[in-house]
Design a protein around this motif. Structure first.
Motif, PDB file in Angstrom:
ATOM      1  N   GLN A 120      -0.690   1.505  -4.604  1.00 20.19           N
ATOM      2  CA  GLN A 120      -1.782   2.534  -4.985  1.00 20.19           C
ATOM      3  C   GLN A 120      -3.157   2.109  -4.340  1.00 20.19           C
ATOM      4  O   GLN A 120      -3.481   0.722  -4.412  1.00 20.19           O
ATOM      5  N   MET A 136     -10.569   9.390   1.043  1.00 22.70           N
ATOM      6  CA  MET A 136      -9.586   9.844  -0.086  1.00 22.70           C
ATOM      7  C   MET A 136      -8.763  10.894   0.184  1.00 22.70           C
ATOM      8  O   MET A 136      -7.731  11.075  -0.491  1.00 22.70           O
ATOM      9  N   GLU A 141      -4.226  13.830  -3.738  1.00 21.30           N
ATOM     10  CA  GLU A 141      -4.942  13.655  -4.873  1.00 21.30           C
ATOM     11  C   GLU A 141      -4.321  12.656  -5.863  1.00 21.30           C
ATOM     12  O   GLU A 141      -2.764  12.669  -6.321  1.00 21.30           O
ATOM     13  N   GLY A 142      -4.972  11.658  -6.340  1.00 26.25           N
ATOM     14  CA  GLY A 142      -4.552  11.056  -7.289  1.00 26.25           C
ATOM     15  C   GLY A 142      -4.145   9.455  -6.914  1.00 26.25           C
ATOM     16  O   GLY A 142      -3.921   8.524  -7.503  1.00 26.25           O
ATOM     17  N   ASP A 143      -3.791   9.536  -5.469  1.00 29.83           N
ATOM     18  CA  ASP A 143      -3.190   8.345  -4.888  1.00 29.83           C
ATOM     19  C   ASP A 143      -4.392   7.398  -4.467  1.00 29.83           C
ATOM     20  O   ASP A 143      -3.988   6.153  -4.461  1.00 29.83           O
ATOM     21  N   LEU A 145      -7.800   5.674  -5.995  1.00 22.51           N
ATOM     22  CA  LEU A 145      -9.005   6.009  -7.210  1.00 22.51           C
ATOM     23  C   LEU A 145     -10.196   5.271  -6.498  1.00 22.51           C
ATOM     24  O   LEU A 145     -10.185   4.345  -6.032  1.00 22.51           O
ATOM     25  N   GLU A 157      -7.296   2.647 -14.571  1.00 20.27           N
ATOM     26  CA  GLU A 157      -6.372   2.906 -15.334  1.00 20.27           C
ATOM     27  C   GLU A 157      -5.285   3.003 -13.868  1.00 20.27           C
ATOM     28  O   GLU A 157      -5.449   4.137 -13.072  1.00 20.27           O
ATOM     29  N   VAL A 158      -4.378   1.897 -13.540  1.00 20.15           N
ATOM     30  CA  VAL A 158      -3.966   1.927 -12.445  1.00 20.15           C
ATOM     31  C   VAL A 158      -2.256   2.253 -12.793  1.00 20.15           C
ATOM     32  O   VAL A 158      -1.763   1.923 -13.945  1.00 20.15           O
ATOM     33  N   ARG A 159      -1.300   2.713 -11.808  1.00 18.89           N
ATOM     34  CA  ARG A 159       0.033   2.721 -12.145  1.00 18.89           C
ATOM     35  C   ARG A 159       0.894   1.442 -12.241  1.00 18.89           C
ATOM     36  O   ARG A 159       1.623   1.210 -13.327  1.00 18.89           O
TER      37      ARG A 159
END
Length: 317
Positions: A120, A136, A141-143, A145, A157-159
């Motif tokens: 990520q 970005m 989208e969302g990949d 931050l 907040e990371v995966r």
């Protein structure tokens, strides 16, 4: 009336970088090849004088691809664009030329490579800046931050804290970015950084020249646009390096002469998208008010050149 004496320190390097130079050339060569109008999505570089000059030659500046007709060429600005933009141009069978700075493209490739490895991405950059939007937009989208400051790192907040990489906008303050990187490394020790600094050589060199100049002067004028990230960083760097007064000016007409009353040493630099003609204009204006002795503060010599895309080189060959 006798003019007060002033030592005028000129920062070197200053002004145009290789990426800006290339982007302007791309618009000029496109006009030569296809004639006017040529459309440009977003300001080619962040400088009103440059944009107005190209507009006078037949460039039409628009914010989005949907504002361009399908039968005229379109150029993407030096800041880079999300992947969806060239994809849409291809879908509409448009002729397009990508003027993205090669150093920005390097960051795009880096982000994609990390994503392919299942990492990520965290991007250090300014929200809403075209370069940040473009980088970005290389990934779904969302990949990616976004963090702007060291304080933002605490709320991320990371995966998976073990599967992270970071990239940066190329025009940031070196010192501010170092703080954010330190915060990322402290919170996520496994995070992977770029092989080579993302902040571009031109941004770094201009900031170093300002740092060297700041202790010698009472005030610094940075020639650049308010929407130019690298120009605004130069003002901050000057102030942080001990100069009591640092002002961003687009043209000589913006200078606040009252703020310069009583000074004996002035520093001048220019952001990476400001042409030398504006530096000369400011020097002439200062010479009208003071008896000037010119000195140069040189911290690096730049010999970087970027080729224009092949589609344009074929014309002029």
């Amino acid at each position: 009336m006798t003019k007060p004496n002033l030592t005028l320190y000129l920062a070197a390097p200053r002004g145009f970088c290789a990426g800006v130079d290339r982007a302007i050339k791309i618009v000029e060569m496109a006009l030569e090849k296809w004639g006017a109008p040529v459309y440009v999505r977003h300001e080619i570089v962040h400088n009103r004088y440059v944009v107005d000059g190209l507009r006078n030659k037949g460039a039409v500046f628009v914010e989005e691809l949907e504002d361009c007709p399908e039968d005229r060429p379109v150029i993407f600005s030096a800041h880079g664009v999300p992947k969806a933009v060239p994809a849409e141009a291809e879908r509409r069978n448009m002729i397009y030329v990508d003027a993205t700075c090669p150093l920005v493209s390097k960051v795009h490739i880096e982000a994609e490579r990390h994503a392919e490895e299942g990492l990520q991405i965290i991007m250090i950059g300014h929200a809403g800046h075209p370069e940040t939007i473009g980088t970005m937009g290389q990934l779904p989208e969302g990949d990616v931050l976004l963090v702007e400051t060291a304080a933002d790192v605490a709320t991320l907040e990371v995966r998976d804290p073990q599967r992270l990489a970071y990239v940066t906008q190329t025009t940031l303050s070196i010192d501010d970015t170092a703080e954010v990187v330190a915060a990322l490394q402290a919170r996520f020790p496994a995070i992977i950084g770029p092989h080579k600094e993302d902040i571009c050589y031109a941004t770094t060199n201009r900031q170093e020249a300002v740092k060297a100049m700041a202790p010698k002067v009472d005030a610094i004028l940075v020639i650049g646009a308010p929407n130019s990230s690298n120009s605004r960083r130069l003002v901050e760097v000057g102030a942080r390096a001990g100069c009591g007064y640092a002002q961003l000016v687009q043209r000589a007409s913006d200078i606040d002469w009252r703020a310069l009353e009583g000074i004996s040493a002035l520093g001048i630099t220019a952001g990476a998208s400001a042409p030398e003609v504006l530096v000369r204009e400011v020097i002439d204006a200062v010479s009208d008010h003071f008896e000037v002795t010119l000195e140069q503060v040189e911290t690096a010599v730049e010999r970087v050149e970027f080729k224009v895309p092949r589609v344009l080189r074929q014309v002029t060959a």
